[in-house]
Write an enzyme that holds these catalytic residues in place. Structure first.
Site, PDB file in Angstrom:
ATOM      1  N   MET A 204     102.879  73.148  35.434  1.00  0.00           N
ATOM      2  CA  MET A 204     103.572  74.444  35.471  1.00  0.00           C
ATOM      3  C   MET A 204     103.921  74.807  36.921  1.00  0.00           C
ATOM      4  SD  MET A 204     102.637  77.605  33.042  1.00  0.00           S
ATOM      5  CE  MET A 204     101.124  78.220  33.728  1.00  0.00           C
ATOM      6  N   CYS A 205     102.995  75.098  37.745  1.00  0.00           N
ATOM      7  CA  CYS A 205     103.155  75.451  39.164  1.00  0.00           C
ATOM      8  C   CYS A 205     103.759  76.847  39.362  1.00  0.00           C
ATOM      9  CB  CYS A 205     104.004  74.457  39.936  1.00  0.00           C
ATOM     10  SG  CYS A 205     103.294  72.815  40.020  1.00  0.00           S
ATOM     11  N   GLY A 206     103.320  77.492  40.411  1.00  0.00           N
ATOM     12  CA  GLY A 206     103.883  78.786  40.797  1.00  0.00           C
ATOM     13  C   GLY A 206     104.475  78.686  42.187  1.00  0.00           C
TER      14      GLY A 206
END
Lengths: 307, 225
Positions: A1-3
Site C-alpha cells: 500500500m504505502c503512504g
C-alpha cells in the site's frame, strides 16, 4: 500500500518541517509498517561544495570504519563526522566532505560501497537531509531527532513492502545522482520497469537496486537534466510509465506529484496562502492544513509547487 | 428532542468506535461523532434505523454495508463512501475520493461537492448524487440504479455499463464502451426535480432541460443481443 506525503511552505523560509512531516507520516502509518523516511530540504546550510554522506555499517567494527574513512579521505578530507545508530542498532556513520564537482559524488559512493558487503552508502546529500530507517514513523523520528529539523519543503513515506527487501537502504525516499538533491517517494508498482531502466542505462545512468522507485527518480532527473521542467518531466512519466502509481518528487525548488492514468493509487492535496500539501489521504493533510477544501488528484494528473 | 448521544472518537480505534455505535444505535435515535480524524471504516455495518452525524472528515469506506440508518458527514469522505450499502442514506457535506457509492444495492449517497474517479462502480441499485464533478470511468460496470452528476463527467463515462442510468448536468468528456446518450424525458425531469429538491440542490427550471442521460446500448454487450 504505502503512504506518501509532501509539503511546501510558500514563503520559502525555514519552518518546523521535521515536526510537520513527522505528524503527516504518522497519520499514514497504517498504510505501511515496514519502514519510513523523510527528505527535508533547505535547512542543512552547507557551502556550495560541501556534502554529507550517510553510511551504514552493519557491524560496529573499528577497522571497517577506519577503512571507510581512509577511502573517503583519499578523495576529500573529512571536515566533521559523527556516529549514530539505526533503529535496529547497526552503525550509521555520517561525515561532511568537500568536493570540487557534484559529479565526483557518485564515484566516491561507489568506491565506499565496494569496500565490504557490510558497508552501504545510504545517500550523499547537499541541500536536503535524508532520514530513513525500518520501523515506525515515531520511532524513527525519535531516533534521528527529526522533529527539530527546519526546512522549506520536504517529502516522506511509510512503506508497505511489496518488492525488494525491508531494510534501511530500500526504505524511501530514493535519491538520484544524475542531478543534485533530487529525491522521490512512491506508492505503487512500475510494471514496465525493465523497459524504462534499459533506456536509462543505455544513457549511462547507474542503477544500484532493482527497485522501481530508483528507476522513477533517475527517470525524472534525466528528463530535468535534458531541459524539461519538473511539471513536464512528471507529465512525461505519466505517458511512459505503466502500472499503478502515485509518487512525489522533490527538487531543491519544490515538490510535485504524478498519478497513473487509471488513478489506481490515491492522492489528495490542499493549499492555502502559506502551505501546499499533498498526501495519500486526507488524514495526513489534516495534520498541517485545514481540510475543508481537499482536492482529488485525478488519474494521469500532475501537480507541482515550486518556491 | 431526539434521544441522542455524543461520542468522542479521538482516542478510539475504528473497531472500538464501530462497536460503540452499534451498541448505542439500539438505544438512541441520534449519535454524534466528534473528532473522527478522517479514520477509515467509520460506521461500518450499521443495521439500525439511527441518525449518525460525523462532525469532521471520514476516511475510506465510510458507511460501508449500511442498512436502514442515515449518516451525515460534515466534512469530506475518502475512497468508497457507502460501499455496498443496501438501504439508508449517506450525505457528505464536502467532497469525496474515488468510488463513491461503489457497489450499492439500494439507498442514497449524496456528495455535495466533487468526487474522484469510478463513482458508482458496479452499483446495482439505489441513487448516487454528486454536486460537483465526477472523474474517470464514473459508473464503470454499472448494473443498476441511477446517478445524478451536477458537474462535469470525466473520460470513459459509464464504461461497460450493463443497466442503470446516469444524468449529467455538465459536460461529458467521453463515453465508455456500451454507453450511449439519449434525450431525457419529462418524467425524468420530474424525477430529478423531486429528488434534487429533497436534498436542497437549488437548480433553475431551465437547468433540468440541460441534463444529459447516459444508458447502456445493450444489456448483453458481450454475449449477444
Amino acid at each position: 500500500m504505502c503512504g506518501i506525503a509532501g509539503i511546501v511552505y510558500k514563503d520559502g523560509k525555514l519552518h518546523n518541517i521535521g515536526n510537520d512531516m513527522t505528524n503527516m507520516l504518522n497519520a499514514l502509518q497504517h498504510r505501511g509498517p515496514d519502514s519510513a523516511g523523510f527528505a527535508l530540504y533547505g535547512g542543512l546550510g552547507l557551502k556550495d561544495d560541501e556534502y554529507i554522506l550517510n553510511i551504514q555499517l552493519e557491524n560496529n567494527s573499528k577497522k571497517l570504519l577506519r577503512t571507510v574513512k581512509d577511502e573517503i579521505n583519499m578523495v576529500s578530507p573529512i571536515e566533521s563526522d559523527k556516529l549514530m545508530f539505526t533503529t535496529e542498532n547497526s552503525c550509521l556513520y555520517q561525515c561532511k566532505i568537500q568536493l570540487d564537482e557534484f559529479n565526483m559524488l557518485k564515484p566516491l559512493i561507489q568506491d565506499v560501497d565496494s569496500i565490504d558487503d557490510k558497508v552501504v552508502v545510504i545517500n550523499g546529500e547537499h541541500g536536503f537531509q535524508m532520514i530513513k530507517d525500518v520501523g515506525s514513523v515515531l520511532d524513527i523520528a525519535d531516533n534521528y531527532d527529526t522533529r527539530s529539523i527546519k526546512g522549506t519543503h520536504g517529502i516522506g513515506h511509510t512503506r508497505f513492502s511489496t518488492e525488494s527487501g525491508v531494510d534501511l537502504y530500500h526504505a524511501h525516499p530514493f535519491q538520484t545522482y544524475i542531478l543534485r538533491d533530487v529525491s522521490l517517494v512512491h506508492n505503487g508498482q512500475i510494471t514496465n520497469y525493465w523497459k524504462v531502466r534499459d533506456a536509462l542505462e543505455r544513457k549511462g545512468h547507474i542503477f544500484e537496486t532493482n527497485n522501481d522507485t530508483e528507476c522513477l527518480v533517475h527517470y525524472i532527473a534525466d528528463k530535468i537534466s535534458t531541459g524539461y521542467s519538473l511539471e513536464e518531466a512528471l507529465e512525461q512519466s505519466v505517458e511512459n510509465m505503466d502500472g499503478p502509481f502515485s509518487y512525489i518528487v522533490a527538487t531543491p525548488n519544490g515538490i510535485g506529484i504524478a498519478k497513473d492514468k487509471l488513478g489506481l493509487r490515491p492522492g489528495v492535496m490542499a493549499e492555502n496562502d502559506e502551505i501546499f500539501a499533498i498526501a495519500s489521504e486526507e488524514v495526513s493533510l489534516g495534520q498541517v492544513i485545514d481540510t475543508s477544501e481537499v482536492e482529488q488528484i485525478y488519474p494521469g494528473e500532475v501537480r507541482v509547487f515550486e518556491i | 428532542m431526539a434521544n441522542e448521544i455524543e461520542i468522542d472518537a479521538s482516542s478510539l480505534t475504528p473497531r472500538e468506535l464501530n462497536s460503540k455505535i452499534k451498541e448505542y444505535a439500539k438505544k438512541f435515535d441520534k449519535i454524534i461523532i466528534k473528532n473522527p480524524g478522517a479514520e477509515h471504516y467509520l460506521v461500518a455495518g450499521l443495521v439500525d434505523d439511527t441518525s449518525i452525524v460525523i462532525e469532521g472528515s471520514a476516511g475510506y469506506f465510510a458507511g460501508t454495508m449500511l442498512d436502514k440508518g442515515n449518516i451525515t458527514i460534515n466534512g469530506n469522505a475518502g475512497w468508497f463512501v457507502g460501499d455496498n450499502m443496501t438501504s439508508g442514506e449517506i450525505v457528505v457535506n464536502g467532497s469525496a475520493g474515488d468510488g463513491a457509492g461503489q457497489g450499492i444495492y439500494g439507498g442514497t449517497v449524496v456528495v455535495r461537492k466533487g468526487v474522484g474517479s469510478r463513482t458508482g462502480e458496479i452499483m446495482k441499485g439505489g441513487t448516487v448524487i454528486i454536486g460537483g464533478d465526477s472523474g474517470f470511468m464514473t459508473g464503470i460496470f454499472m448494473m443498476g440504479g441511477r446517478m445524478i452528476i451536477l458537474g462535469n463527467l470525466g473520460a470513459d463515462a459509464a464504461e461497460s455499463i450493463i443497466r442503470g442510468e446516469i444524468f449529467v448536468l455538465g459536460d461529458v468528456q467521453s463515453l465508455g464502451k456500451n454507453a450511449i446518450i439519449i434525450d431525457i424525458t419529462d418524467d425524468d425531469k420530474k424525477e430529478l426535480k423531486e429528488i434534487l429538491e429533497h436534498y436542497d440542490f437549488e437548480l433553475d427550471d431551465e437547468d433540468y432541460d440541460k441534463f444529459t442521460k447516459i444508458i447502456p446500448e445493450s444489456a448483453r454487450p458481450i454475449y449477444g443481443k
